[in-house]
Scaffold this motif. Structure first.
Motif, short mmCIF file in Angstrom:
data_model
loop_
_atom_site.label_atom_id
_atom_site.label_comp_id
_atom_site.label_asym_id
_atom_site.label_seq_id
_atom_site.Cartn_x
_atom_site.Cartn_y
_atom_site.Cartn_z
N THR A 1 1.05 -1.17 -0.16
CA THR A 1 -0.73 0.16 -0.49
C THR A 1 1.18 0.96 -0.29
OG1 THR A 1 -2.17 -0.93 1.03
CG2 THR A 1 -1.67 1.30 1.41
N ARG A 2 1.66 1.25 0.60
CA ARG A 2 3.07 2.01 0.75
C ARG A 2 3.32 2.84 -0.91
NH1 ARG A 2 7.66 0.69 4.49
NH2 ARG A 2 8.44 3.40 3.56
N GLU A 3 2.97 2.12 -1.68
CA GLU A 3 3.84 2.04 -2.98
C GLU A 3 2.72 3.88 -3.64
OE1 GLU A 3 4.33 -1.25 -4.89
OE2 GLU A 3 5.46 -2.06 -3.91
N LEU A 4 1.32 2.92 -3.11
CA LEU A 4 0.58 3.86 -3.84
C LEU A 4 0.96 6.27 -3.20
CD1 LEU A 4 -2.88 2.54 -2.72
CD2 LEU A 4 -1.96 3.35 -4.96
N PHE A 5 1.95 6.07 -2.27
CA PHE A 5 2.65 7.20 -2.05
C PHE A 5 4.32 7.36 -2.89
CE2 PHE A 5 -0.97 5.84 0.68
CZ PHE A 5 -2.00 6.53 0.88
N ASP A 6 3.96 8.86 -2.05
CA ASP A 6 5.37 9.56 -2.33
C ASP A 6 6.06 9.11 -0.85
OD1 ASP A 6 5.12 10.58 -4.54
OD2 ASP A 6 3.88 12.26 -4.34
N HIS A 7 5.63 9.48 0.02
CA HIS A 7 5.86 9.21 1.12
C HIS A 7 5.19 8.93 2.63
CE1 HIS A 7 9.04 12.01 0.03
NE2 HIS A 7 8.20 12.73 -0.04
N TRP A 8 5.82 7.40 2.89
CA TRP A 8 5.09 6.66 3.75
C TRP A 8 5.71 6.76 5.72
CZ3 TRP A 8 0.99 4.32 3.47
CH2 TRP A 8 0.47 3.13 3.90
N ILE A 9 4.85 7.35 6.23
CA ILE A 9 5.58 8.07 7.63
C ILE A 9 4.65 8.11 8.41
CG2 ILE A 9 6.15 9.96 6.33
CD1 ILE A 9 3.97 11.81 7.98
N ASP A 10 5.33 7.70 9.77
CA ASP A 10 5.07 7.11 11.15
C ASP A 10 5.11 8.66 11.51
OD1 ASP A 10 4.12 6.57 13.65
OD2 ASP A 10 5.73 5.56 13.78
N VAL A 11 4.14 9.36 12.24
CA VAL A 11 3.28 11.24 12.44
C VAL A 11 3.95 10.84 14.07
CG1 VAL A 11 1.91 11.18 11.11
CG2 VAL A 11 1.01 10.48 13.25
N LEU A 12 4.04 9.65 14.63
CA LEU A 12 3.81 9.45 16.19
C LEU A 12 4.98 8.27 16.81
CD1 LEU A 12 4.53 11.30 18.72
CD2 LEU A 12 2.38 10.36 19.58
N PRO A 13 6.59 7.91 16.02
CA PRO A 13 6.94 6.83 16.74
C PRO A 13 6.76 6.88 18.25
CG PRO A 13 8.41 8.32 14.92
CD PRO A 13 7.15 8.85 15.81
N ASN A 14 7.05 5.04 18.55
CA ASN A 14 7.58 5.51 20.46
C ASN A 14 6.11 6.06 20.73
OD1 ASN A 14 9.55 4.31 19.27
ND2 ASN A 14 10.57 5.94 19.59
N GLN A 15 5.09 5.71 20.31
CA GLN A 15 3.80 6.13 21.20
C GLN A 15 3.51 5.50 22.57
OE1 GLN A 15 1.36 5.43 18.09
NE2 GLN A 15 0.42 3.97 19.34
N GLY A 16 3.41 5.93 23.43
CA GLY A 16 2.84 5.99 24.43
C GLY A 16 1.33 5.04 25.18
N SER A 17 0.55 5.20 23.23
CA SER A 17 -0.84 4.76 23.76
C SER A 17 -0.90 3.32 22.64
CB SER A 17 -2.40 5.59 23.71
OG SER A 17 -3.25 4.63 23.63
N ARG A 18 -1.46 2.38 22.79
CA ARG A 18 -1.74 1.37 21.74
C ARG A 18 -1.82 1.99 20.53
NH1 ARG A 18 -2.18 -2.22 26.71
NH2 ARG A 18 -1.06 -3.51 26.75
N THR A 19 -2.48 2.94 20.66
CA THR A 19 -4.06 3.20 19.55
C THR A 19 -3.73 4.83 19.32
OG1 THR A 19 -6.20 3.54 20.44
CG2 THR A 19 -5.69 1.46 19.61
N ILE A 20 -3.76 5.43 18.23
CA ILE A 20 -4.14 6.70 18.69
C ILE A 20 -5.33 7.17 17.35
CG2 ILE A 20 -3.22 8.65 17.44
CD1 ILE A 20 -0.39 7.62 18.10
N ARG A 21 -6.31 7.75 18.22
CA ARG A 21 -7.02 7.49 17.52
C ARG A 21 -7.37 8.73 15.99
NH1 ARG A 21 -9.81 8.41 22.39
NH2 ARG A 21 -9.96 10.85 21.89
N THR A 22 -7.57 8.55 15.01
CA THR A 22 -7.52 9.01 13.74
C THR A 22 -7.92 10.62 14.40
OG1 THR A 22 -8.16 7.79 11.77
CG2 THR A 22 -8.76 9.85 11.07
N ASP A 23 -9.21 11.06 14.78
CA ASP A 23 -9.05 12.81 14.92
C ASP A 23 -7.72 13.60 15.55
OD1 ASP A 23 -10.12 11.02 17.00
OD2 ASP A 23 -10.72 12.38 17.92
N GLU A 24 -7.08 12.57 16.46
CA GLU A 24 -5.74 13.05 17.14
C GLU A 24 -4.85 12.88 16.41
OE1 GLU A 24 -6.99 10.24 21.42
OE2 GLU A 24 -6.01 9.40 19.48
N ALA A 25 -4.68 11.67 15.17
CA ALA A 25 -3.69 11.85 14.16
C ALA A 25 -3.02 13.21 13.30
CB ALA A 25 -3.69 10.12 13.85
N VAL A 26 -4.50 13.39 13.02
CA VAL A 26 -4.79 14.25 12.22
C VAL A 26 -3.87 15.97 13.55
CG1 VAL A 26 -6.02 15.67 10.65
CG2 VAL A 26 -6.86 13.28 10.67
#
Length: 389
Positions: free
Chosen positions: A350-375
């Motif tokens: 799936t990453r081939e669809l994009f020019d860049h494939w990024i993790d916006v918050l490495p080493n996060q302290g919660s198992r999940t980040i909701r989409t509204d938080e990720a934005v």
């Protein structure tokens, strides 16, 4: 502390008295336009599954509200709500039924250039035989979460004074009081009298007979409406420009919705577009040539500092697209896209669809980040790509 010591300390804290006149009890932010205008855009794609993931109506209302706040704070120009669910029933008829709520970035110029396709003219007066009546009168968070999300985002983007006209009473808006204020430049505020642009909605009454050049009246949230020489249907949203430099003086003219950004340099809200799949986000781009830079977000991506190591210059682009995934990620959307499945695009590819494939918050302290938080997190980390201030 003696009186003389107090006065000395006060002078130091006030920087020679310069701060004594500042009223800190009120917001002091002013909108500073980009010199020479701005022809580049920022687009964000959000999956509709984030609505279905919430169980209560309160949660379904607050999540779009937080996303809208992020779009406004970071001056995003377009938001695309795409379907990432494995449901073949999400076809073009659902997209058409909701189209009356949405604004596209480049409207058709069959009418006047200042018309907005954000609202079908006269929608408040539709009869029960309208083919959209069923979709426009039912709660859609369960049956069509993309419609629900786009509906709320469109509602929040519209200036408050025109919402009653453009958005009829609807079950989706039953708890609209929970939604936040966006307070964007095109939302009227008494402190912004110097902005030479305004948003308005045409009225369903004729102009005064004394104004022979007027063809319609436009409510722009001021004490009195303004007149335009163009015959525009009632209940149509228009963008106004005041050549005199202020809406308090001189006549108004209708312009293209992108004019305040492209010529004036002002952030002028976001467009709302629906896409039936992840691939449609790219294929149905309203911009000529599409998006020249695309960024996909995933916890399996590279860090922002690794993907964009240069901090001293902005990323060259014309139209930037940032795509967010739902609870199961962008890979889930790719797996449910028939066109991408035929091409064998899915999973790690799936990453081939994009020019860049990024993790916006490495080493996060919660198992999940909701989409509204990720934005909010992603736009904070990526903002340096277009703004080095």
């Amino acid at each position: 502390m003696s009186h003389s010591d107090y006065r000395t300390k006060k002078r130091k804290l006030g920087h020679n008295g310069a701060a004594d006149d500042v009223n800190t009890s009120k917001p002091s932010a002013r909108f500073n336009p980009s010199q020479g205008g701005r022809d580049w855009t920022i687009s964000v794609a959000i999956p509709g599954s984030i609505v279905a993931d919430h169980r209560t109506l309160d949660q379904r209302m607050t999540s779009p509200g937080r996303i809208a706040r992020a779009l406004a704070v970071f001056s995003v120009d377009e938001v695309v709500v795409y379907n990432d669910m494995p449901s073949p029933s999400h076809s073009s008829d659902l997209q058409t039924s909701a189209s009356s709520f949405y604004r596209t970035q480049r409207p058709s110029h069959q009418g006047h250039q200042g018309h907005h396709p954000r609202q079908r003219p006269g929608q408040r007066h539709q009869n029960n035989n309208d083919s959209d009546a069923g979709a426009d009168s039912s709660f859609t968070a369960d049956v069509d979460p993309c419609h629900f999300l786009a509906h709320l985002l469109s509602y929040l983007e519209a200036p408050p004074f025109m919402r009653k006209t453009l958005f009829p009473i609807h079950p989706n808006l039953r708890l609209a009081g929970l939604l936040p204020s966006l307070d964007m430049p095109h939302h009227p505020n008494p402190i912004d009298t110097a902005i030479p642009y305004r948003e308005g909605v045409t009225l369903d009454r004729p102009p005064p007979a004394t104004d022979s050049d007027a063809a319609c009246l436009v409510d722009m949230g001021a004490k009195s409406p303004v007149s335009l020489p163009d015959a525009i249907p009632p209940n149509t949203r228009v963008t106004l420009r005041f050549p005199s430099g202020s809406f308090e003086h001189g006549p108004a003219e209708a312009v293209h919705p992108a004019t305040p950004r492209e010529e004036g340099g002002y952030y002028w809200g976001y467009a709302v577009r629906r896409a039936s799949s992840l691939s449609a986000v790219f294929e149905e781009s309203p911009f000529e040539g599409g998006y020249d830079v695309s960024i996909g977000t995933s916890e399996r991506g590279d860090s922002v500092s690794r993907a964009f190591p240069r901090h001293d210059r902005a990323l060259p682009f014309k139209h930037l697209l940032i795509v967010f995934g739902g609870p199961r990620g962008i890979e889930f959307a790719a797996a449910n896209d028939p066109q991408l499945s035929e091409l064998g695009v899915g999973g790690g590819a799936t990453r081939e669809l994009f020019d860049h494939w990024i993790d916006v918050l490495p080493n996060q302290g919660s198992r999940t980040i909701r989409t509204d938080e990720a934005v909010f997190i992603a736009l904070t980390a990526l903002r340096r790509l277009w703004d080095l201030s």
